[in-house]
Design a protein around this motif. Sequence first.
Motif, PDB file in Angstrom:
ATOM      1  N   GLY A  27      -2.558 108.515 -40.013  1.00 36.03           N
ATOM      2  CA  GLY A  27      -1.236 108.289 -39.720  1.00 36.03           C
ATOM      3  C   GLY A  27      -1.693 107.863 -37.907  1.00 36.03           C
ATOM      4  O   GLY A  27      -2.374 107.666 -37.100  1.00 36.03           O
ATOM      5  N   ALA A  28      -0.319 106.858 -37.745  1.00 39.74           N
ATOM      6  CA  ALA A  28      -0.492 106.665 -36.030  1.00 39.74           C
ATOM      7  C   ALA A  28      -0.648 107.592 -35.120  1.00 39.74           C
ATOM      8  O   ALA A  28      -0.496 109.328 -34.590  1.00 39.74           O
ATOM      9  N   SER A  29      -1.168 107.406 -33.680  1.00 45.45           N
ATOM     10  CA  SER A  29      -1.228 108.403 -32.820  1.00 45.45           C
ATOM     11  C   SER A  29      -0.040 108.346 -31.667  1.00 45.45           C
ATOM     12  O   SER A  29       1.446 107.276 -32.695  1.00 45.45           O
ATOM     13  N   ALA A  30      -0.196 109.352 -31.058  1.00 40.52           N
ATOM     14  CA  ALA A  30       1.565 109.075 -30.059  1.00 40.52           C
ATOM     15  C   ALA A  30       1.642 108.750 -28.889  1.00 40.52           C
ATOM     16  O   ALA A  30       2.125 108.316 -27.906  1.00 40.52           O
ATOM     17  N   SER A  31       0.283 107.431 -29.045  1.00 38.30           N
ATOM     18  CA  SER A  31       0.092 106.472 -27.310  1.00 38.30           C
ATOM     19  C   SER A  31       1.533 105.699 -28.017  1.00 38.30           C
ATOM     20  O   SER A  31       1.418 105.020 -29.391  1.00 38.30           O
ATOM     21  N   THR A  34      -0.170 100.637 -25.894  1.00 39.27           N
ATOM     22  CA  THR A  34      -1.702  99.465 -25.618  1.00 39.27           C
ATOM     23  C   THR A  34      -2.220  99.847 -24.232  1.00 39.27           C
ATOM     24  O   THR A  34      -1.396  99.877 -23.628  1.00 39.27           O
ATOM     25  N   GLN A  35      -2.812 100.273 -24.545  1.00 38.44           N
ATOM     26  CA  GLN A  35      -4.080 101.134 -23.753  1.00 38.44           C
ATOM     27  C   GLN A  35      -5.215 100.020 -23.263  1.00 38.44           C
ATOM     28  O   GLN A  35      -5.616 100.333 -25.137  1.00 38.44           O
ATOM     29  N   THR A  36      -6.239 100.276 -22.275  1.00 36.79           N
ATOM     30  CA  THR A  36      -7.161  99.887 -21.947  1.00 36.79           C
ATOM     31  C   THR A  36      -8.350 101.294 -22.236  1.00 36.79           C
ATOM     32  O   THR A  36      -8.366 102.291 -21.280  1.00 36.79           O
ATOM     33  N   VAL A  37      -9.011 101.156 -22.458  1.00 35.51           N
ATOM     34  CA  VAL A  37     -10.462 102.019 -22.719  1.00 35.51           C
ATOM     35  C   VAL A  37     -11.359 102.004 -22.556  1.00 35.51           C
ATOM     36  O   VAL A  37     -12.247 100.817 -22.877  1.00 35.51           O
ATOM     37  N   THR A  38     -12.129 102.125 -21.413  1.00 35.92           N
ATOM     38  CA  THR A  38     -14.361 101.403 -21.001  1.00 35.92           C
ATOM     39  C   THR A  38     -14.633 102.432 -21.341  1.00 35.92           C
ATOM     40  O   THR A  38     -14.466 103.969 -20.549  1.00 35.92           O
ATOM     41  N   VAL A  39     -15.844 102.076 -21.417  1.00 36.73           N
ATOM     42  CA  VAL A  39     -16.762 102.930 -22.588  1.00 36.73           C
ATOM     43  C   VAL A  39     -17.526 102.221 -21.869  1.00 36.73           C
ATOM     44  O   VAL A  39     -18.498 101.407 -21.315  1.00 36.73           O
ATOM     45  N   GLU A  40     -18.543 103.314 -20.873  1.00 36.57           N
ATOM     46  CA  GLU A  40     -19.752 103.586 -20.393  1.00 36.57           C
ATOM     47  C   GLU A  40     -20.844 103.369 -21.072  1.00 36.57           C
ATOM     48  O   GLU A  40     -20.675 103.905 -21.869  1.00 36.57           O
ATOM     49  N   GLY A  51     -11.095 111.631 -22.246  1.00 31.00           N
ATOM     50  CA  GLY A  51     -10.372 110.843 -21.713  1.00 31.00           C
ATOM     51  C   GLY A  51      -9.558 110.345 -22.966  1.00 31.00           C
ATOM     52  O   GLY A  51      -8.211 109.612 -22.207  1.00 31.00           O
ATOM     53  N   LEU A  52      -9.380 110.115 -23.870  1.00 32.06           N
ATOM     54  CA  LEU A  52      -8.832 109.646 -25.468  1.00 32.06           C
ATOM     55  C   LEU A  52      -8.026 110.284 -25.336  1.00 32.06           C
ATOM     56  O   LEU A  52      -6.637 110.042 -25.868  1.00 32.06           O
ATOM     57  N   GLU A  53      -8.071 111.929 -25.363  1.00 31.79           N
ATOM     58  CA  GLU A  53      -7.269 112.411 -25.519  1.00 31.79           C
ATOM     59  C   GLU A  53      -5.879 112.857 -24.452  1.00 31.79           C
ATOM     60  O   GLU A  53      -4.548 113.206 -24.751  1.00 31.79           O
ATOM     61  N   ARG A  54      -6.430 112.798 -22.887  1.00 28.00           N
ATOM     62  CA  ARG A  54      -5.678 112.681 -21.883  1.00 28.00           C
ATOM     63  C   ARG A  54      -4.631 111.110 -21.693  1.00 28.00           C
ATOM     64  O   ARG A  54      -3.319 111.324 -22.088  1.00 28.00           O
ATOM     65  N   LYS A  55      -5.359 109.914 -22.727  1.00 24.35           N
ATOM     66  CA  LYS A  55      -4.812 108.976 -22.578  1.00 24.35           C
ATOM     67  C   LYS A  55      -2.863 109.409 -23.530  1.00 24.35           C
ATOM     68  O   LYS A  55      -2.113 108.572 -24.418  1.00 24.35           O
ATOM     69  N   GLY A  56      -3.773 110.151 -25.343  1.00 22.72           N
ATOM     70  CA  GLY A  56      -2.980 110.290 -25.935  1.00 22.72           C
ATOM     71  C   GLY A  56      -2.932 109.438 -26.943  1.00 22.72           C
ATOM     72  O   GLY A  56      -2.445 109.375 -28.566  1.00 22.72           O
ATOM     73  N   LEU A  57      -5.047 109.238 -26.824  1.00 25.49           N
ATOM     74  CA  LEU A  57      -5.195 108.410 -28.528  1.00 25.49           C
ATOM     75  C   LEU A  57      -5.404 108.959 -29.551  1.00 25.49           C
ATOM     76  O   LEU A  57      -5.808 108.800 -30.517  1.00 25.49           O
ATOM     77  N   VAL A  58      -6.343 110.485 -28.942  1.00 27.20           N
ATOM     78  CA  VAL A  58      -6.794 111.509 -29.727  1.00 27.20           C
ATOM     79  C   VAL A  58      -6.130 112.566 -29.707  1.00 27.20           C
ATOM     80  O   VAL A  58      -5.964 113.346 -28.580  1.00 27.20           O
ATOM     81  N   ARG A  59      -5.597 112.915 -31.044  1.00 30.37           N
ATOM     82  CA  ARG A  59      -4.634 114.813 -30.967  1.00 30.37           C
ATOM     83  C   ARG A  59      -6.201 116.305 -30.512  1.00 30.37           C
ATOM     84  O   ARG A  59      -5.359 116.368 -29.452  1.00 30.37           O
ATOM     85  N   ASP A  60      -6.824 115.751 -31.231  1.00 27.64           N
ATOM     86  CA  ASP A  60      -7.598 116.570 -30.342  1.00 27.64           C
ATOM     87  C   ASP A  60      -8.840 116.411 -30.841  1.00 27.64           C
ATOM     88  O   ASP A  60      -9.215 116.014 -31.641  1.00 27.64           O
ATOM     89  N   CYS A  61      -9.527 116.725 -29.343  1.00 29.78           N
ATOM     90  CA  CYS A  61     -10.934 116.453 -30.212  1.00 29.78           C
ATOM     91  C   CYS A  61     -11.866 116.793 -30.846  1.00 29.78           C
ATOM     92  O   CYS A  61     -12.822 116.147 -31.753  1.00 29.78           O
ATOM     93  N   ALA A  62     -11.746 118.487 -31.587  1.00 28.96           N
ATOM     94  CA  ALA A  62     -12.756 118.601 -32.370  1.00 28.96           C
ATOM     95  C   ALA A  62     -12.687 118.186 -33.950  1.00 28.96           C
ATOM     96  O   ALA A  62     -13.620 117.674 -33.872  1.00 28.96           O
ATOM     97  N   PRO A  63     -10.954 118.284 -34.107  1.00 29.98           N
ATOM     98  CA  PRO A  63     -11.243 117.542 -35.343  1.00 29.98           C
ATOM     99  C   PRO A  63     -11.635 116.013 -35.714  1.00 29.98           C
ATOM    100  O   PRO A  63     -11.777 115.992 -35.984  1.00 29.98           O
ATOM    101  N   PHE A  64     -11.599 115.925 -33.732  1.00 36.49           N
ATOM    102  CA  PHE A  64     -11.229 114.028 -34.144  1.00 36.49           C
ATOM    103  C   PHE A  64     -12.425 113.736 -34.410  1.00 36.49           C
ATOM    104  O   PHE A  64     -13.733 113.054 -35.166  1.00 36.49           O
ATOM    105  N   ARG A  65     -13.805 114.706 -33.462  1.00 37.81           N
ATOM    106  CA  ARG A  65     -15.164 113.988 -34.137  1.00 37.81           C
ATOM    107  C   ARG A  65     -15.577 114.767 -35.115  1.00 37.81           C
ATOM    108  O   ARG A  65     -16.570 114.413 -35.771  1.00 37.81           O
TER     109      ARG A  65
END
Length: 322
Positions: A27-31, A34-40, A51-65
């Motif tokens: 399903g669609a995220s809450a974002s 359009t946002q930019t994500v920089t991966v080092e 960082g993805l969670e703070r941007k609203g791109l990921v709902r919850d890190c634990a289930p996302f992983r």
Amino acid sequence: MKRLLVSAILLGVAALLVLTWLFWWSGASASAETQTVTVEEGATLTSLCPGLERKGLVRDCAPFRAYARLLGSSDGIQAGEFEIPAGTSQAALLDILQHGSPVQRLVTVPEGMPSILVAEKLAALPYLTGAVPDIAEGSVLPDSYSFARGEARSAVARRMEAAMAKALAEEWAKRKPGTCPVSTPEETIILASIVEKETAKPSERRAVAGVYCNRLKIGMKLDADPTVIYPVTKGKPLGRRILRSELNADTGYNTYRRAGLPAGPIANPGRASIAAVLDPEPHQYIYFVADGTGGHVFARTYPEHQANVEKWFAIRKARREM
């Protein structure tokens, strides 16, 4: 009967859970934008996820992983800068990070740009890091170069220099011996930089190169205005007429003072100007002057040239330029 009912309920609950999980993953995220994500370099999904969670791109890190391990590709995430459209699902987000194309930014070096302006252009780019290295005049191939956010300015400069080295080697290998008295690739760059600054018309490059090659053959001074200006501004526009004192100054670059090539290049020539020097137009012209249309008119003798100069002066007077 009870067992069948319990089994049916359990199956229904399991199906509902699966559908819920799939909806969460797809399903669609809450974002909302359009946002930019920089991966080092060396980043992992674990280190990136907060960082993805703070941007609203990921709902919850634990289930996302967990979903990423269960339903996603086993490929690692890429280093780079990525654009994430509004409402991107968790599944699509992971795919972008693993297989998407990083954002490509461009810096353009026009033909004839001197190294001092190349350095200033690199210094002004906010997405690059580190100091600008020394860039030798004539060492950069004019072109458009891609770079990534966070890349070192020195790395971009070295790519520009590597491109020039490659182009010069290729053109030098195709040269026609005897057509122009330049004996080394370095001398080729010097003369090509003068050709580049003397004409902005691609169709004239070989003709202008031919004039300078003819002058070198007979030991005649090149008398090129841009070689007078270079020691004064390092290639930047002069913004005024050349002074008599500058025409008389023996700087090592001033081709009004000495015959032969100047001490070094006066700009970064493009590939076409390099090719023109190594295969100049065969003619007997040793003079040229502006014709009022953005091009030049060529002459074999000084009287012919003087007549052309008078015509040019008349054009300038009509335009109230002198």
